[in-house]
Scaffold this motif. Structure first.
Motif, PDB file in Angstrom:
ATOM      1  N   ALA A  66       0.866  -1.183   0.000  1.00 40.62           N
ATOM      2  CA  ALA A  66       0.000   0.000   0.000  1.00 40.62           C
ATOM      3  C   ALA A  66       0.895   1.223   0.000  1.00 40.62           C
ATOM      4  O   ALA A  66       1.979   1.228   0.591  1.00 40.62           O
ATOM      5  CB  ALA A  66      -0.915   0.012   1.219  1.00 40.62           C
ATOM      6  N   GLY A  67       0.435   2.276  -0.679  1.00 45.95           N
ATOM      7  CA  GLY A  67       1.238   3.486  -0.720  1.00 45.95           C
ATOM      8  C   GLY A  67       0.507   4.612  -1.431  1.00 45.95           C
ATOM      9  O   GLY A  67      -0.716   4.569  -1.609  1.00 45.95           O
ATOM     10  N   ALA A 126      -4.190  -1.307  -9.858  1.00 46.26           N
ATOM     11  CA  ALA A 126      -4.230  -0.635  -8.559  1.00 46.26           C
ATOM     12  C   ALA A 126      -5.662  -0.569  -8.031  1.00 46.26           C
ATOM     13  O   ALA A 126      -6.623  -0.488  -8.793  1.00 46.26           O
ATOM     14  CB  ALA A 126      -3.655   0.767  -8.679  1.00 46.26           C
ATOM     15  N   VAL A 127      -5.782  -0.619  -6.710  1.00 45.44           N
ATOM     16  CA  VAL A 127      -7.090  -0.580  -6.048  1.00 45.44           C
ATOM     17  C   VAL A 127      -7.083   0.569  -5.041  1.00 45.44           C
ATOM     18  O   VAL A 127      -6.126   0.699  -4.265  1.00 45.44           O
ATOM     19  CB  VAL A 127      -7.378  -1.906  -5.320  1.00 45.44           C
ATOM     20  N   PRO A 128      -8.111   1.419  -5.026  1.00 47.94           N
ATOM     21  CA  PRO A 128      -8.149   2.494  -4.029  1.00 47.94           C
ATOM     22  C   PRO A 128      -8.109   1.929  -2.609  1.00 47.94           C
ATOM     23  O   PRO A 128      -8.852   1.008  -2.273  1.00 47.94           O
ATOM     24  CB  PRO A 128      -9.494   3.182  -4.308  1.00 47.94           C
ATOM     25  N   ALA A 129      -7.226   2.463  -1.795  1.00 50.95           N
ATOM     26  CA  ALA A 129      -7.122   2.006  -0.408  1.00 50.95           C
ATOM     27  C   ALA A 129      -8.302   2.536   0.402  1.00 50.95           C
ATOM     28  O   ALA A 129      -8.736   3.682   0.204  1.00 50.95           O
ATOM     29  CB  ALA A 129      -5.811   2.480   0.212  1.00 50.95           C
ATOM     30  N   PRO A 130      -8.851   1.725   1.313  1.00 51.91           N
ATOM     31  CA  PRO A 130      -9.950   2.214   2.154  1.00 51.91           C
ATOM     32  C   PRO A 130      -9.539   3.455   2.943  1.00 51.91           C
ATOM     33  O   PRO A 130      -8.442   3.512   3.505  1.00 51.91           O
ATOM     34  CB  PRO A 130     -10.228   1.029   3.085  1.00 51.91           C
ATOM     35  N   ASP A 131     -10.407   4.432   2.988  1.00 47.33           N
ATOM     36  CA  ASP A 131     -10.107   5.671   3.711  1.00 47.33           C
ATOM     37  C   ASP A 131      -9.924   5.440   5.202  1.00 47.33           C
ATOM     38  O   ASP A 131      -9.225   6.203   5.877  1.00 47.33           O
ATOM     39  CB  ASP A 131     -11.229   6.691   3.490  1.00 47.33           C
ATOM     40  N   THR A 132     -10.546   4.377   5.714  1.00 50.80           N
ATOM     41  CA  THR A 132     -10.525   4.131   7.156  1.00 50.80           C
ATOM     42  C   THR A 132      -9.255   3.431   7.622  1.00 50.80           C
ATOM     43  O   THR A 132      -9.079   3.230   8.828  1.00 50.80           O
ATOM     44  CB  THR A 132     -11.736   3.270   7.546  1.00 50.80           C
ATOM     45  N   LEU A 133      -8.370   3.042   6.687  1.00 48.39           N
ATOM     46  CA  LEU A 133      -7.200   2.258   7.063  1.00 48.39           C
ATOM     47  C   LEU A 133      -5.901   3.000   6.767  1.00 48.39           C
ATOM     48  O   LEU A 133      -5.787   3.725   5.779  1.00 48.39           O
ATOM     49  CB  LEU A 133      -7.184   0.921   6.313  1.00 48.39           C
ATOM     50  N   ASP A 135      -1.698   2.860   5.839  1.00 46.59           N
ATOM     51  CA  ASP A 135      -0.948   2.051   4.876  1.00 46.59           C
ATOM     52  C   ASP A 135      -0.617   0.680   5.457  1.00 46.59           C
ATOM     53  O   ASP A 135      -0.689  -0.338   4.756  1.00 46.59           O
ATOM     54  CB  ASP A 135       0.348   2.754   4.464  1.00 46.59           C
ATOM     55  N   GLU A 136      -0.240   0.647   6.732  1.00 46.35           N
ATOM     56  CA  GLU A 136       0.093  -0.639   7.359  1.00 46.35           C
ATOM     57  C   GLU A 136      -1.118  -1.565   7.359  1.00 46.35           C
ATOM     58  O   GLU A 136      -0.997  -2.772   7.109  1.00 46.35           O
ATOM     59  CB  GLU A 136       0.584  -0.419   8.792  1.00 46.35           C
ATOM     60  N   GLN A 137      -2.288  -1.027   7.632  1.00 46.92           N
ATOM     61  CA  GLN A 137      -3.499  -1.840   7.637  1.00 46.92           C
ATOM     62  C   GLN A 137      -3.921  -2.229   6.216  1.00 46.92           C
ATOM     63  O   GLN A 137      -4.268  -3.381   5.950  1.00 46.92           O
ATOM     64  CB  GLN A 137      -4.619  -1.086   8.342  1.00 46.92           C
ATOM     65  N   ALA A 138      -3.880  -1.263   5.295  1.00 46.59           N
ATOM     66  CA  ALA A 138      -4.312  -1.523   3.922  1.00 46.59           C
ATOM     67  C   ALA A 138      -3.418  -2.540   3.227  1.00 46.59           C
ATOM     68  O   ALA A 138      -3.874  -3.291   2.353  1.00 46.59           O
ATOM     69  CB  ALA A 138      -4.357  -0.224   3.132  1.00 46.59           C
ATOM     70  N   ALA A 139      -2.144  -2.591   3.606  1.00 44.81           N
ATOM     71  CA  ALA A 139      -1.222  -3.530   2.977  1.00 44.81           C
ATOM     72  C   ALA A 139      -1.586  -4.977   3.258  1.00 44.81           C
ATOM     73  O   ALA A 139      -1.153  -5.881   2.537  1.00 44.81           O
ATOM     74  CB  ALA A 139       0.202  -3.254   3.463  1.00 44.81           C
ATOM     75  N   THR A 140      -2.390  -5.228   4.267  1.00 42.29           N
ATOM     76  CA  THR A 140      -2.763  -6.609   4.601  1.00 42.29           C
ATOM     77  C   THR A 140      -3.877  -7.152   3.715  1.00 42.29           C
ATOM     78  O   THR A 140      -4.193  -8.337   3.782  1.00 42.29           O
ATOM     79  CB  THR A 140      -3.229  -6.699   6.069  1.00 42.29           C
ATOM     80  N   LEU A 141      -4.465  -6.319   2.870  1.00 43.98           N
ATOM     81  CA  LEU A 141      -5.690  -6.708   2.168  1.00 43.98           C
ATOM     82  C   LEU A 141      -5.502  -7.536   0.893  1.00 43.98           C
ATOM     83  O   LEU A 141      -6.303  -8.449   0.644  1.00 43.98           O
ATOM     84  CB  LEU A 141      -6.500  -5.452   1.820  1.00 43.98           C
ATOM     85  N   PRO A 142      -4.514  -7.273   0.026  1.00 45.32           N
ATOM     86  CA  PRO A 142      -4.530  -7.868  -1.313  1.00 45.32           C
ATOM     87  C   PRO A 142      -4.609  -9.388  -1.366  1.00 45.32           C
ATOM     88  O   PRO A 142      -5.319  -9.924  -2.221  1.00 45.32           O
ATOM     89  CB  PRO A 142      -3.214  -7.360  -1.921  1.00 45.32           C
ATOM     90  N   ILE A 143      -3.897 -10.104  -0.516  1.00 46.68           N
ATOM     91  CA  ILE A 143      -3.977 -11.565  -0.557  1.00 46.68           C
ATOM     92  C   ILE A 143      -4.826 -12.104   0.582  1.00 46.68           C
ATOM     93  O   ILE A 143      -5.829 -12.784   0.353  1.00 46.68           O
ATOM     94  CB  ILE A 143      -2.577 -12.206  -0.532  1.00 46.68           C
ATOM     95  N   ALA A 144      -4.457 -11.823   1.818  1.00 43.97           N
ATOM     96  CA  ALA A 144      -5.124 -12.456   2.954  1.00 43.97           C
ATOM     97  C   ALA A 144      -6.606 -12.103   3.029  1.00 43.97           C
ATOM     98  O   ALA A 144      -7.470 -12.986   3.119  1.00 43.97           O
ATOM     99  CB  ALA A 144      -4.429 -12.067   4.261  1.00 43.97           C
ATOM    100  N   ALA A 145      -6.912 -10.816   2.993  1.00 44.97           N
ATOM    101  CA  ALA A 145      -8.313 -10.406   3.113  1.00 44.97           C
ATOM    102  C   ALA A 145      -9.123 -10.853   1.902  1.00 44.97           C
ATOM    103  O   ALA A 145     -10.219 -11.402   2.039  1.00 44.97           O
ATOM    104  CB  ALA A 145      -8.407  -8.892   3.290  1.00 44.97           C
ATOM    105  N   ASN A 296     -15.431  -1.824   0.210  1.00 44.80           N
ATOM    106  CA  ASN A 296     -16.654  -1.130   0.598  1.00 44.80           C
ATOM    107  C   ASN A 296     -17.260  -1.762   1.847  1.00 44.80           C
ATOM    108  O   ASN A 296     -17.759  -1.063   2.741  1.00 44.80           O
ATOM    109  CB  ASN A 296     -17.663  -1.158  -0.549  1.00 44.80           C
ATOM    110  N   PHE A 297     -17.220  -3.089   1.919  1.00 42.12           N
ATOM    111  CA  PHE A 297     -17.730  -3.817   3.082  1.00 42.12           C
ATOM    112  C   PHE A 297     -16.899  -3.489   4.321  1.00 42.12           C
ATOM    113  O   PHE A 297     -17.439  -3.298   5.420  1.00 42.12           O
ATOM    114  CB  PHE A 297     -17.698  -5.316   2.789  1.00 42.12           C
ATOM    115  N   ILE A 298     -15.577  -3.419   4.140  1.00 41.72           N
ATOM    116  CA  ILE A 298     -14.683  -3.089   5.252  1.00 41.72           C
ATOM    117  C   ILE A 298     -15.007  -1.706   5.807  1.00 41.72           C
ATOM    118  O   ILE A 298     -15.086  -1.511   7.031  1.00 41.72           O
ATOM    119  CB  ILE A 298     -13.215  -3.168   4.791  1.00 41.72           C
ATOM    120  N   ASP A 299     -15.196  -0.743   4.919  1.00 39.89           N
ATOM    121  CA  ASP A 299     -15.543   0.606   5.367  1.00 39.89           C
ATOM    122  C   ASP A 299     -16.901   0.627   6.068  1.00 39.89           C
ATOM    123  O   ASP A 299     -17.069   1.259   7.122  1.00 39.89           O
ATOM    124  CB  ASP A 299     -15.554   1.572   4.181  1.00 39.89           C
ATOM    125  N   GLU A 300     -17.883  -0.072   5.474  1.00 41.45           N
ATOM    126  CA  GLU A 300     -19.244  -0.068   6.028  1.00 41.45           C
ATOM    127  C   GLU A 300     -19.284  -0.682   7.421  1.00 41.45           C
ATOM    128  O   GLU A 300     -19.976  -0.179   8.314  1.00 41.45           O
ATOM    129  CB  GLU A 300     -20.170  -0.839   5.090  1.00 41.45           C
TER     130      GLU A 300
END
Length: 336
Positions: A66-67, A126-133, A135-145, A296-300
């Motif tokens: 994430a960046g 590229a995917v827009p990073a959630p506003d609520t997260l 960079d450290e949190q958003a970086a966990t999303l692409p594979i695991a989440a 979107n679900f994560i933000d909601e």
């Protein structure tokens, strides 16, 4: 820029080096990496047991990053300088069914990944990073989440009131517990640690099984479900344990195989499989459209990724060593 490069297989051959900063071409973004997150796949690549013939020399590893966009190439319209983004593992799988060659275009191997100060991403990838997260949190999303989300929602179609079985307490598993609970499912979790089981209870698991105390854990699952079994199982172990997952899943239910911790081959009891008419589905992350839906679900639902430890960029080797020991949630390396 500084980048970690894999000279040849083996963690001792992962070296921090100086290399030219890439430049974005047409339809590409130059991203200043803020953080990356490690997955078991990253360890397997370094160890040389994950498609070693496809890995190039001096690979920059790690798929999840994430960046912030710092420059754009000609023709870019979807993003602008200053936007926060994450990588997308299968860089050409945007929606629908996967193509036969998706693994050839996966980040972190064979394509260069994010364990560097800068990386280039195509604007479609590229995917827009959630506003609520962060960079450290958003970086966990692409594979695991996304793996957990795709297993539960795209493939398993989990509904409110159904029952989900989730193995372990690694990154995919923790996201699985969080997503399944938010979807309204009953969550049965397994682990070898009572302490970790209590932590997943706090994240939404309703029933806990220590598989060391109960080696025939599939029988406990059946007891908890009045002999029926769960609707969806997330199997992160693979190997011989796949038969236990089949036995723990209701007739016609889904077993999503998402890991190979117990080996890359499995011998299946065909009679149990046939009688229970189980749907076994191999899950290799998911497509970009599902990624956007998940964000979107994560933000909601205000879901926060569970991070075990954040390491500094210079300490990437220690992060890999921690991953090898096991973690509760994600191991993250702060880059920017």
């Amino acid at each position: 820029m500084r980048a970690w490069q894999l000279r040849t297989f083996g963690l001792e051959n992962l070296e921090l080096a100086e290399t030219p900063t890439p430049e974005p071409g047409p339809d590409e973004l130059l991203v200043k990496v803020g953080a990356v997150a490690l997955n078991f796949r990253d360890k397997a690549i370094v160890d040389g047991i994950y498609e070693p013939d496809k890995m190039p020399e001096n690979l920059i590893p790690v798929a999840d990053a994430a960046g912030t966009v710092v420059a754009v190439g000609e023709g870019v319209t979807a993003f602008a300088v200053g936007d926060r983004v994450t990588s997308h593992f299968y860089s050409r799988w945007l929606e629908g069914q996967p193509s036969h060659n998706e693994p050839d275009y996966s980040l972190g191997g064979p394509l260069h990944g994010g364990l560097a100060e800068y990386m280039v991403l195509h604007e479609d990838t590229a995917v827009p990073a959630p506003d609520t997260l962060s960079d450290e949190q958003a970086a966990t999303l692409p594979i695991a989440a996304l793996t957990a989300w795709y297993s539960l929602v795209e493939n398993g179609k989990v509904q409110d009131g159904q029952t989900v079985l989730i193995q372990g307490t690694g990154g995919v598993s923790i996201f699985g517990v969080q997503f399944a609970a938010a979807l309204g499912a009953r969550v049965i979790a397994t682990s070898s640690s009572d302490e970790k089981l209590e932590r997943v209870r706090e994240l939404g698991a309703t029933d806990l099984i220590n598989y060391r105390t109960h080696p025939d854990w599939e029988k406990v699952v059946l007891e908890l479900t009045d002999g029926l079994g769960v609707d969806v199982t997330l199997d992160v172990v693979g190997g011989a344990g796949l038969n236990r997952s089949i036995a723990a899943t209701r007739p016609g239910g889904h077993v999503n195989v998402i890991g190979f911790l117990d080996g890359q081959t499995a011998s299946v009891d065909l009679m149990t499989l046939l009688f229970r008419q189980t749907k076994i589905h191999g899950i290799a992350v998911g497509h970009r459209a599902s990624f956007v839906e998940m964000n979107n679900f994560i933000d909601e639902h205000k879901i926060l990724p569970v991070i075990d430890t954040v390491y500094e960029f210079e300490d990437a080797i220690a992060a890999y060593e921690h991953l090898n020991r096991g973690a509760f949630g994600k191991i993250v390396v702060r880059v920017g």
